[in-house]
Write a protein that holds these residues in place. Structure first.
Motif, mmCIF file in Angstrom:
data_model
loop_
_atom_site.group_PDB
_atom_site.id
_atom_site.type_symbol
_atom_site.label_atom_id
_atom_site.label_comp_id
_atom_site.label_asym_id
_atom_site.label_seq_id
_atom_site.Cartn_x
_atom_site.Cartn_y
_atom_site.Cartn_z
ATOM 1 N N SER A 76 1.201 -1.466 0.198
ATOM 2 C CA SER A 76 -0.030 -0.002 -0.195
ATOM 3 C C SER A 76 0.746 1.194 0.068
ATOM 4 C CB SER A 76 -1.525 -0.298 1.362
ATOM 5 O OG SER A 76 -0.438 -0.654 2.272
ATOM 6 N N LYS A 77 1.886 0.827 0.407
ATOM 7 C CA LYS A 77 3.250 2.472 0.412
ATOM 8 C C LYS A 77 3.764 2.647 -0.807
ATOM 9 C CE LYS A 77 2.225 2.910 5.437
ATOM 10 N NZ LYS A 77 3.051 2.588 6.621
ATOM 11 N N ALA A 78 3.856 3.396 -2.351
ATOM 12 C CA ALA A 78 4.941 3.367 -3.406
ATOM 13 C C ALA A 78 6.067 3.140 -2.450
ATOM 14 C CB ALA A 78 3.793 4.113 -3.905
ATOM 15 N N MET A 79 6.405 3.815 -1.480
ATOM 16 C CA MET A 79 7.603 4.143 -1.207
ATOM 17 C C MET A 79 8.403 2.665 -0.345
ATOM 18 S SD MET A 79 8.561 7.202 -1.691
ATOM 19 C CE MET A 79 9.785 8.225 -1.009
ATOM 20 N N ASN A 80 7.493 1.795 0.121
ATOM 21 C CA ASN A 80 7.745 0.485 0.411
ATOM 22 C C ASN A 80 8.715 0.330 -0.678
ATOM 23 O OD1 ASN A 80 7.977 1.239 3.329
ATOM 24 N ND2 ASN A 80 5.987 0.637 3.610
ATOM 25 N N ALA A 81 7.641 0.195 -1.288
ATOM 26 C CA ALA A 81 7.848 -0.795 -3.532
ATOM 27 C C ALA A 81 9.025 -0.776 -3.568
ATOM 28 C CB ALA A 81 6.494 -0.330 -3.559
ATOM 29 N N GLY A 82 8.991 1.115 -4.086
ATOM 30 C CA GLY A 82 10.210 1.669 -4.371
ATOM 31 C C GLY A 82 11.750 0.781 -3.777
ATOM 32 N N ALA A 83 11.362 0.707 -2.248
ATOM 33 C CA ALA A 83 12.746 0.259 -1.446
ATOM 34 C C ALA A 83 13.542 -1.257 -1.925
ATOM 35 C CB ALA A 83 12.402 0.653 -0.257
ATOM 36 N N VAL A 84 12.035 -2.023 -1.889
ATOM 37 C CA VAL A 84 11.695 -3.404 -2.132
ATOM 38 C C VAL A 84 12.910 -3.035 -3.123
ATOM 39 C CG1 VAL A 84 10.800 -5.418 -2.842
ATOM 40 C CG2 VAL A 84 10.116 -4.299 -0.309
ATOM 41 N N GLY A 134 -2.643 -4.710 -5.723
ATOM 42 C CA GLY A 134 -2.941 -3.824 -5.024
ATOM 43 C C GLY A 134 -2.119 -2.136 -5.564
ATOM 44 N N PRO A 135 -3.090 -0.852 -5.061
ATOM 45 C CA PRO A 135 -3.063 -0.163 -5.289
ATOM 46 C C PRO A 135 -1.598 0.766 -5.524
ATOM 47 C CG PRO A 135 -3.617 0.315 -3.493
ATOM 48 C CD PRO A 135 -2.751 -1.312 -3.710
#
Length: 183
Positions: A13-21, A38-39
């Motif tokens: 749900s958190k784009a910043m977490n997705a980018g960090a992964v 997911g959004p």
């Protein structure tokens, strides 16, 4: 290291977490990254992925667990704090693997868990940030599958060995106890 691996997230749900992964995957030499459901706002993801992962390795987007497709022979490894999950320190990483992390609030869905060939957990007291958890798992893969030199002994091991050697020498040569205490 033979084989390949990728890492992805489900319903993040958190784009910043997705980018960090994605950035973490890129840093550890992943061959692909992926998202399931997911959004997702790709522009927001790119803001935290400062290594521009999408320009360096394939990134796949799947609408849901049923549409997730992996290469033939690739094992899906869920990363989740479940009672029956295998602890990471004793886990043998598959040569061909796709690791998947769940959403920040709900973890992996039942649909993904059912598709997993293996489920592992990092031995912590509570859940960690997605990228941090992914980084721990990928680091473990790296050190367990590559041929690195052995770590040097720590100081306690060196002192214990020196003490044992001195004691052994004392027993065989009758070194005065005062000399042994100087060690």
């Amino acid at each position: 290291m033979r084989g390949y691996f990728g890492i992805g997230v489900e319903n993040v749900s958190k784009a910043m977490n997705a980018g960090a992964v994605m950035r973490t995957a890129h840093a550890f030499g992943a061959n692909f990254s992926f998202f399931v459901g997911g959004p997702l706002d790709k522009n927001q993801i790119r803001l935290s992925d400062t290594s521009n992962t999408e320009k360096s390795l394939p990134t796949y987007y799947f609408s849901d667990a049923d549409n997730l497709q992996l290469p033939k022979g690739c094992q899906l490894v869920g990363i989740e704090l479940l009672e029956n999950a295998e602890y990471l320190p004793s886990f043998r990483h598959p040569r061909l693997a796709a690791y998947i992390l769940g959403s920040e609030r709900y973890g992996l869905s039942q649909n993904i868990l059912q598709r997993c060939d293996k489920i592992i957990k990092v031995p912590t007291k509570f859940s960690l940030n997605l990228a941090l958890t992914g980084g721990i798992v990928l680091y473990d893969r790296l050190i367990s599958m590559k041929n690195f030199d052995k770590r040097p002994h720590d100081i306690d091991t060196i002192v214990m060995q020196a003490t044992a050697d001195a004691l052994s020498q004392r027993l065989s040569e009758e070194i005065p106890l005062e000399e042994l205490n100087k060690l």
